[in-house]
Design an enzyme around this catalytic site. Structure first.
Site, short mmCIF file in Angstrom:
data_model
loop_
_atom_site.label_atom_id
_atom_site.label_comp_id
_atom_site.label_asym_id
_atom_site.label_seq_id
_atom_site.Cartn_x
_atom_site.Cartn_y
_atom_site.Cartn_z
CG ASP A 3 -0.16 0.25 2.51
OD1 ASP A 3 0.68 -0.60 2.88
OD2 ASP A 3 -0.38 1.30 3.16
CG ASP A 15 3.99 -0.77 4.85
OD1 ASP A 15 3.51 -1.12 3.75
OD2 ASP A 15 3.29 -0.30 5.76
#
Length: 489
Positions: A77, A80
């Site tokens: 997303d 990360d």
């Protein structure tokens, strides 16, 4: 009186925009191309032969194995390496809406935009393939966030999280249903069998979300919070999913569901919010199209809500629900302000088109919001992102002469496999996180969280609220850039 006030607001915005303009205008098509390219840098799984961001490699090839399912693919997303399905589904919905409403403006980037949608829907089909179960997250966020390593090397816990009838998640399931339904419209004329598969699955997922009601952050609180906790309840996602299913199927049952549940599911709540967590403004704008076309008088209240949303974010009104920075940027509290900028601007532009086709304006007390005004406000936000701002900086990586160089993104900031083939472990990557040097791998098209209320921006990885890109910032921007590439003035 009303035209006078509208003209004053328009002049205020025009002067504000001119103060920070480069003068030569923007290449919106170039920005559109790059905003779509960004999604290839966020891909998880086995990368295809036509992958254009070459510093990325295959990653997370065993996702889902611990649960005996295939959950490879999909998108990371943000900066990360976790796959959070709630924002991934919202990203897919907004990418699809961008194509549905602005397809004719996307031009030769349509194929790439459709591929970006399909990378998301292919994963969502995997996540919903098992009857009575929906997989909503891959990766332990706490484990992931304790490391700074590229996705190709990650050895953090790839825990699989699911919802079922005993552990409901109507919010994430409702958003998945919306994404699949919206994408089915995108593929209707391109691949009928795939479109039908998406729509059939959307119907099943929505039925699951509606029958087993509850918030996924209640069922999976320790895993999803505070990262993508549902703060606004699951009710809006049920209406959102029903609205997209009605648009995709034209079945009366979904329209009746919307009418019956409008009050129960609080369609009129927080009408000035729109993002991965709160769908209220989007619901009202989406449904209003039919009302404005004279096809749904029984849904008139949604248009009333949409008009109120427009009035609530106009600059110059007495009690606005958003703030504007001195440089003219929309600012709302919370992490990653640019998500509000692009999502709200997308709704302004979309609603302006619906108003234009209906020859309608929005009365806002002593002011009148015309379609032209809404387009101008949306364009002002896009231009700010692209460099017409006090910092004279584009907030899209790779666009313009000056843009963020130290974005909060693991894959971008750690040397690529091509230049450093040896594994870089969890804590070894910390030196790249704290390095003052620019990221070695440019994530072209990434739009960062952006400046604060004073228009200041720290180009540094530790300031994740300002320097981290997310997929759900770019998704609505695709529609905005498509429109302004065809209508630059």
């Amino acid at each position: 009186m009303a035209p006078k006030y509208t003209s004053l607001i328009f002049l205020f915005l025009l002067l504000n925009s001119f103060s920070y303009s480069f003068g030569e205008g923007h290449d919106y098509h170039d920005a559109l191309r790059k905003s779509i390219l960004f999604f290839e840098g966020q891909r998880s799984g086995k990368l295809p032969p036509d992958q254009r961001i070459k510093w990325r490699r295959d990653s997370a090839l065993h996702d889902g194995a611990s649960a005996g399912v295939d959950l490879t693919g999909g998108y990371y997303d943000a900066g990360d390496n976790v796959k959070f399905v709630f924002p991934m589904a919202f990203t897919t919905t907004l990418l699809s809406w961008s194509i549905i409403d602005f397809k004719r403006n996307i031009g030769n980037e349509l194929g790439n935009a459709v591929k970006a949608v399909k990378w998301g829907t292919d994963f969502l089909l995997k996540a919903t393939a098992k009857e009575g179960v929906i997989y909503v997250q891959v990766g332990d966020a706490f484990s992931d966030h304790s490391c700074w390593e590229r996705p190709e090397d990650m050895d953090t816990l790839r825990t699989v999280y699911k919802i079922d009838e005993n552990h409901p998640g109507s919010d994430v399931a409702g958003e998945i249903a919306a994404a699949l339904a919206a994408a089915s419209i995108v593929f209707r004329s391109l691949d009928a069998s795939y479109s039908n598969l998406l729509l059939d699955r959307a119907v099943k997922v929505f039925d699951f979300a509606n029958r087993h009601r509850g918030a996924y952050s209640s069922s999976l609180h320790s895993a999803v919070c505070p990262f993508y906790c549902d703060f606004d309840g699951y009710q809006d996602e049920l209406l959102w999913g029903a609205a997209w299913l009605h648009k995709a199927t034209r079945r009366r049952q979904y329209r009746e569901y919307i009418v019956k549940n409008e009050v129960i599911l609080r369609a009129g709540d927080t009408i000035n919010e729109f993002g991965w967590d709160n769908k209220h403004a989007g619901i009202n704008v989406l449904i209003s199209k039919e009302v404005l076309m004279g096809k749904a008088p029984d849904l008139k209240s949604f248009q009333v809500n949409a008009d109120a949303f427009i009035c609530s974010i106009l600059p110059g009104i007495s009690h606005p629900q958003v703030q504007y920075s001195p440089g003219g940027l929309i600012v709302k509290p919370g992490v990653c302000n640019m998500q509000h900028v692009t999502s709200l601007s997308f709704l302004l532009l979309t609603y302006s088109n619906y108003l234009s086709h209906a020859n309608h304006v929005v009365p806002c007390g002593s002011m009148t919001a015309t379609p032209a005004l809404l387009k101008h406000i949306a364009k002002r936000q896009v231009d700010y992102i692209l460099g017409d701002n006090p910092q004279r900086m584009s907030y899209m990586v790779g666009y313009g002469p000056h843009y963020p160089l130290r974005i909060h993104h693991r894959g971008s900031s750690v040397p690529s496999v091509a230049t450093h083939s040896a594994r870089i472990g969890c804590k070894e990557g910390s030196r790249y996180f704290f390095s003052p040097n620019p990221n070695p791998n440019r994530l072209i098209g990434a739009v960062v969280g952006g400046p604060n209320l004073t228009d200041s921006f720290p180009d540094a990885r530790p300031f994740f609220q300002e320097s981290e890109p997310t997929t759900y910032v770019n998704a609505p921007l695709v529609g905005l850039l498509a429109y302004f590439s065809a209508h630059p003035n």
